[in-house]
Scaffold this active site. Sequence first.
Site, PDB file in Angstrom:
ATOM      1  CE  LYS A  55       1.559   1.248  -8.152  1.00  0.00           C
ATOM      2  NZ  LYS A  55       2.966   1.111  -7.787  1.00  0.00           N
ATOM      3  CB  SER A  77       0.821   2.690  -4.180  1.00  0.00           C
ATOM      4  OG  SER A  77       1.755   1.656  -4.357  1.00  0.00           O
ATOM      5  CG  HIS A  79       5.867   2.394  -5.227  1.00  0.00           C
ATOM      6  ND1 HIS A  79       5.001   2.580  -6.289  1.00  0.00           N
ATOM      7  CD2 HIS A  79       6.280   3.629  -4.864  1.00  0.00           C
ATOM      8  CE1 HIS A  79       4.913   3.879  -6.556  1.00  0.00           C
ATOM      9  NE2 HIS A  79       5.671   4.534  -5.708  1.00  0.00           N
ATOM     10  CG  ASP A 110      -0.745  -0.685  -4.851  1.00  0.00           C
ATOM     11  OD1 ASP A 110      -0.145  -0.174  -3.892  1.00  0.00           O
ATOM     12  OD2 ASP A 110      -0.264  -0.715  -5.993  1.00  0.00           O
ATOM     13  CB  ILE A 113      -5.094  -6.181  -1.288  1.00  0.00           C
ATOM     14  CG1 ILE A 113      -5.234  -4.667  -1.122  1.00  0.00           C
ATOM     15  CG2 ILE A 113      -6.457  -6.864  -1.446  1.00  0.00           C
ATOM     16  CD1 ILE A 113      -6.102  -4.216   0.028  1.00  0.00           C
TER      17      ILE A 113
END
Length: 182
Positions: A55, A77, A79, A110, A113
């Site tokens: 990630k 990501s 974060h 991510d 969203i």
Amino acid sequence: MVIYVYIRALSGLNIPQEHEESGLLVYFAQQLDSSITWRDLEWLQSLSPLPLVLKGILRGDDATRAVECGAKAIVLSNHGGRQLDGAIASLDALCEIVEAVDSRLEVLLDGGIRRGIDILKALALGARAVLLGRPVLWGLAADGEAGVAHVISLLKDEFDVAIALSGCAKLQDINSSLVFKS
Ligand SMILES: Cc1cc2nc3c(=O)[nH]c(=O)nc-3n(C[C@H](O)[C@H](O)[C@H](O)COP(=O)(O)O)c2cc1C
């Protein structure tokens, strides 16, 4: 790129209470290990047959390294924009990364969203799936488990409408022609 591994004991977090400043800040700083390198991923991989998912990838060259390290998936990501001010948005990094990995691993995304249309855009640009951070926490704060279920249900319904209004009959019909970049 910073690679970080955090392990939380089931008994709870050990956040220093007696520090003059933020105990949470002290705790978080303790979770970062700047000595970790790409080679440590081989060790991590050797510990378990579970698929390795990285990630925090935001660059094509890092995504290629993830492939070389044997990762089965990456999560694009930043974060949630909570680490490095000014970092690129995940969605803006998506095309470069999808091209770099060339289907050799799954690309998840991510960050930001919030509506069904956001899911549609991410899938159209090549993400396999999206993940949620704060919307889940907001649902949890508003109404516990039911609040989280409601958030997911709203997003699912919005996504269904977005697909239909885009003229797609099924997921496989979603492609980059749906997105216009100004
Ligand atoms: C309160 C909070 C704590 C988080 N802690 C971590 C963490 O410890 N490790 C991590 O990789 N990401 C962490 N994140 C980032 C999320 O995993 C996720 O990448 C981000 O929230 C996605 O963006 P979104 O909130 O816009 O959906 C945290 C996010 C929030 C809001």
